[in-house]
Design a protein around this motif. Structure first.
Motif, PDB file in Angstrom:
ATOM      1  N   LEU A   1       0.832  -1.207   0.000  1.00  0.00           N
ATOM      2  CA  LEU A   1       0.000   0.000   0.000  1.00  0.00           C
ATOM      3  C   LEU A   1       0.865   1.255   0.000  1.00  0.00           C
ATOM      4  O   LEU A   1       0.557   2.223  -0.679  1.00  0.00           O
ATOM      5  CB  LEU A   1      -0.963   0.007   1.194  1.00  0.00           C
ATOM      6  CG  LEU A   1      -1.907   1.210   1.273  1.00  0.00           C
ATOM      7  CD1 LEU A   1      -2.730   1.368  -0.007  1.00  0.00           C
ATOM      8  CD2 LEU A   1      -2.812   1.094   2.481  1.00  0.00           C
ATOM      9  N   GLY A   2       1.956   1.227   0.739  1.00  0.00           N
ATOM     10  CA  GLY A   2       2.883   2.359   0.719  1.00  0.00           C
ATOM     11  C   GLY A   2       3.413   2.621  -0.678  1.00  0.00           C
ATOM     12  O   GLY A   2       3.484   3.766  -1.131  1.00  0.00           O
ATOM     13  N   ARG A   3       3.762   1.552  -1.399  1.00  0.00           N
ATOM     14  CA  ARG A   3       4.257   1.694  -2.769  1.00  0.00           C
ATOM     15  C   ARG A   3       3.165   2.235  -3.682  1.00  0.00           C
ATOM     16  O   ARG A   3       3.408   3.114  -4.509  1.00  0.00           O
ATOM     17  CB  ARG A   3       4.776   0.356  -3.292  1.00  0.00           C
ATOM     18  CG  ARG A   3       5.374   0.434  -4.684  1.00  0.00           C
ATOM     19  CD  ARG A   3       5.959  -0.895  -5.139  1.00  0.00           C
ATOM     20  NE  ARG A   3       5.006  -1.983  -5.147  1.00  0.00           N
ATOM     21  CZ  ARG A   3       4.143  -2.210  -6.143  1.00  0.00           C
ATOM     22  NH1 ARG A   3       4.097  -1.419  -7.190  1.00  0.00           N
ATOM     23  NH2 ARG A   3       3.324  -3.241  -6.091  1.00  0.00           N
ATOM     24  N   VAL A   4       1.937   1.747  -3.525  1.00  0.00           N
ATOM     25  CA  VAL A   4       0.819   2.227  -4.349  1.00  0.00           C
ATOM     26  C   VAL A   4       0.574   3.715  -4.091  1.00  0.00           C
ATOM     27  O   VAL A   4       0.371   4.483  -5.039  1.00  0.00           O
ATOM     28  CB  VAL A   4      -0.466   1.396  -4.095  1.00  0.00           C
ATOM     29  CG1 VAL A   4      -1.685   2.068  -4.705  1.00  0.00           C
ATOM     30  CG2 VAL A   4      -0.302  -0.008  -4.655  1.00  0.00           C
ATOM     31  N   LEU A   5       0.616   4.146  -2.842  1.00  0.00           N
ATOM     32  CA  LEU A   5       0.420   5.570  -2.535  1.00  0.00           C
ATOM     33  C   LEU A   5       1.516   6.414  -3.193  1.00  0.00           C
ATOM     34  O   LEU A   5       1.233   7.474  -3.762  1.00  0.00           O
ATOM     35  CB  LEU A   5       0.401   5.790  -1.025  1.00  0.00           C
ATOM     36  CG  LEU A   5      -0.803   5.215  -0.282  1.00  0.00           C
ATOM     37  CD1 LEU A   5      -0.609   5.318   1.219  1.00  0.00           C
ATOM     38  CD2 LEU A   5      -2.098   5.880  -0.713  1.00  0.00           C
ATOM     39  N   ALA A   6       2.762   5.943  -3.128  1.00  0.00           N
ATOM     40  CA  ALA A   6       3.862   6.670  -3.769  1.00  0.00           C
ATOM     41  C   ALA A   6       3.685   6.702  -5.285  1.00  0.00           C
ATOM     42  O   ALA A   6       3.951   7.731  -5.928  1.00  0.00           O
ATOM     43  CB  ALA A   6       5.197   6.028  -3.399  1.00  0.00           C
ATOM     44  N   GLU A   7       3.211   5.604  -5.874  1.00  0.00           N
ATOM     45  CA  GLU A   7       2.986   5.564  -7.325  1.00  0.00           C
ATOM     46  C   GLU A   7       1.835   6.482  -7.737  1.00  0.00           C
ATOM     47  O   GLU A   7       1.885   7.105  -8.794  1.00  0.00           O
ATOM     48  CB  GLU A   7       2.726   4.134  -7.787  1.00  0.00           C
ATOM     49  CG  GLU A   7       3.977   3.268  -7.774  1.00  0.00           C
ATOM     50  CD  GLU A   7       3.704   1.820  -8.125  1.00  0.00           C
ATOM     51  OE1 GLU A   7       2.537   1.457  -8.406  1.00  0.00           O
ATOM     52  OE2 GLU A   7       4.662   1.031  -8.107  1.00  0.00           O
ATOM     53  N   ILE A   8       0.788   6.564  -6.914  1.00  0.00           N
ATOM     54  CA  ILE A   8      -0.315   7.488  -7.200  1.00  0.00           C
ATOM     55  C   ILE A   8       0.231   8.909  -7.246  1.00  0.00           C
ATOM     56  O   ILE A   8      -0.071   9.676  -8.161  1.00  0.00           O
ATOM     57  CB  ILE A   8      -1.444   7.349  -6.158  1.00  0.00           C
ATOM     58  CG1 ILE A   8      -2.207   6.038  -6.354  1.00  0.00           C
ATOM     59  CG2 ILE A   8      -2.403   8.546  -6.233  1.00  0.00           C
ATOM     60  CD1 ILE A   8      -3.189   5.705  -5.235  1.00  0.00           C
ATOM     61  N   ALA A   9       1.042   9.277  -6.255  1.00  0.00           N
ATOM     62  CA  ALA A   9       1.615  10.624  -6.206  1.00  0.00           C
ATOM     63  C   ALA A   9       2.517  10.880  -7.407  1.00  0.00           C
ATOM     64  O   ALA A   9       2.474  11.960  -8.006  1.00  0.00           O
ATOM     65  CB  ALA A   9       2.391  10.823  -4.913  1.00  0.00           C
ATOM     66  N   SER A  10       3.312   9.899  -7.783  1.00  0.00           N
ATOM     67  CA  SER A  10       4.220  10.052  -8.919  1.00  0.00           C
ATOM     68  C   SER A  10       3.453  10.227 -10.223  1.00  0.00           C
ATOM     69  O   SER A  10       3.759  11.113 -11.032  1.00  0.00           O
ATOM     70  CB  SER A  10       5.140   8.827  -8.998  1.00  0.00           C
ATOM     71  OG  SER A  10       6.026   8.940 -10.070  1.00  0.00           O
ATOM     72  N   THR A  11       2.434   9.403 -10.420  1.00  0.00           N
ATOM     73  CA  THR A  11       1.611   9.507 -11.630  1.00  0.00           C
ATOM     74  C   THR A  11       0.878  10.840 -11.659  1.00  0.00           C
ATOM     75  O   THR A  11       0.825  11.504 -12.697  1.00  0.00           O
ATOM     76  CB  THR A  11       0.598   8.346 -11.689  1.00  0.00           C
ATOM     77  OG1 THR A  11       1.315   7.112 -11.668  1.00  0.00           O
ATOM     78  CG2 THR A  11      -0.256   8.422 -12.940  1.00  0.00           C
ATOM     79  N   ALA A  12       0.315  11.237 -10.523  1.00  0.00           N
ATOM     80  CA  ALA A  12      -0.395  12.523 -10.448  1.00  0.00           C
ATOM     81  C   ALA A  12       0.542  13.666 -10.804  1.00  0.00           C
ATOM     82  O   ALA A  12       0.180  14.571 -11.562  1.00  0.00           O
ATOM     83  CB  ALA A  12      -0.984  12.720  -9.051  1.00  0.00           C
ATOM     84  N   ARG A  13       1.761  13.625 -10.283  1.00  0.00           N
ATOM     85  CA  ARG A  13       2.741  14.683 -10.560  1.00  0.00           C
ATOM     86  C   ARG A  13       3.049  14.748 -12.053  1.00  0.00           C
ATOM     87  O   ARG A  13       3.140  15.828 -12.635  1.00  0.00           O
ATOM     88  CB  ARG A  13       4.014  14.446  -9.741  1.00  0.00           C
ATOM     89  CG  ARG A  13       4.988  15.593  -9.773  1.00  0.00           C
ATOM     90  CD  ARG A  13       6.154  15.446  -8.795  1.00  0.00           C
ATOM     91  NE  ARG A  13       6.833  14.163  -8.860  1.00  0.00           N
ATOM     92  CZ  ARG A  13       6.718  13.178  -7.961  1.00  0.00           C
ATOM     93  NH1 ARG A  13       5.943  13.340  -6.915  1.00  0.00           N
ATOM     94  NH2 ARG A  13       7.368  12.058  -8.091  1.00  0.00           N
TER      95      ARG A  13
END
Length: 124
Positions: free
Chosen positions: A65-77
């Motif tokens: 879940l931590g990785r998914v949250l970081a990936e969401i932020a990266s994709t959003a950016r």
């Protein structure tokens, strides 16, 4: 009509140009991946400039879940939107540190109100 997969979706609410996602309880891997896809699609097809992910209802964050949250932020950016993680409990923060997860690209806020303030036009 698609068959029911047995997994509920996490609601993604639009509040103007900000998406609000409120995670409650345990988020299974399939739901986390679906959430990542849903948020990316919403950003790409609308005028979203920010995403608030409220995790105040989450007791445990594992490495996936931590990785998914970081990936969401990266994709959003990459899609020109900022992400703020709101409502992190102290136990969750300690667990993330113990797992070595730094969540790059994610800004944090104590609650949803403060997260919305961080994404307001005056704060950009």
């Amino acid at each position: 009509m698609q068959p029911f997969s047995g997994q509920a979706q996490v609601p993604v609410l639009a509040l103007g140009d900000i998406l609000l996602v409120s995670l409650q309880g345990e988020l299974h891997d399939g739901m986390a991946e679906q959430l990542q896809h849903d948020i990316s699609s919403r950003i790409a097809t609308s005028r979203v400039t920010g995403v608030v992910i409220d995790i105040s209802g989450v007791d445990i964050v594992d490495s996936f879940l931590g990785r998914v949250l970081a990936e969401i932020a990266s994709t959003a950016r990459l899609l020109a939107a900022r992400t703020v993680l709101a409502g992190m409990r102290p136990a969750v923060a300690i667990t993330l540190v113990e797992l070595g997860l730094t969540l790059p690209g994610l800004t944090t806020a104590l609650d949803v109100d403060r997260a919305m303030e961080l994404l307001s036009p005056e704060q950009k």
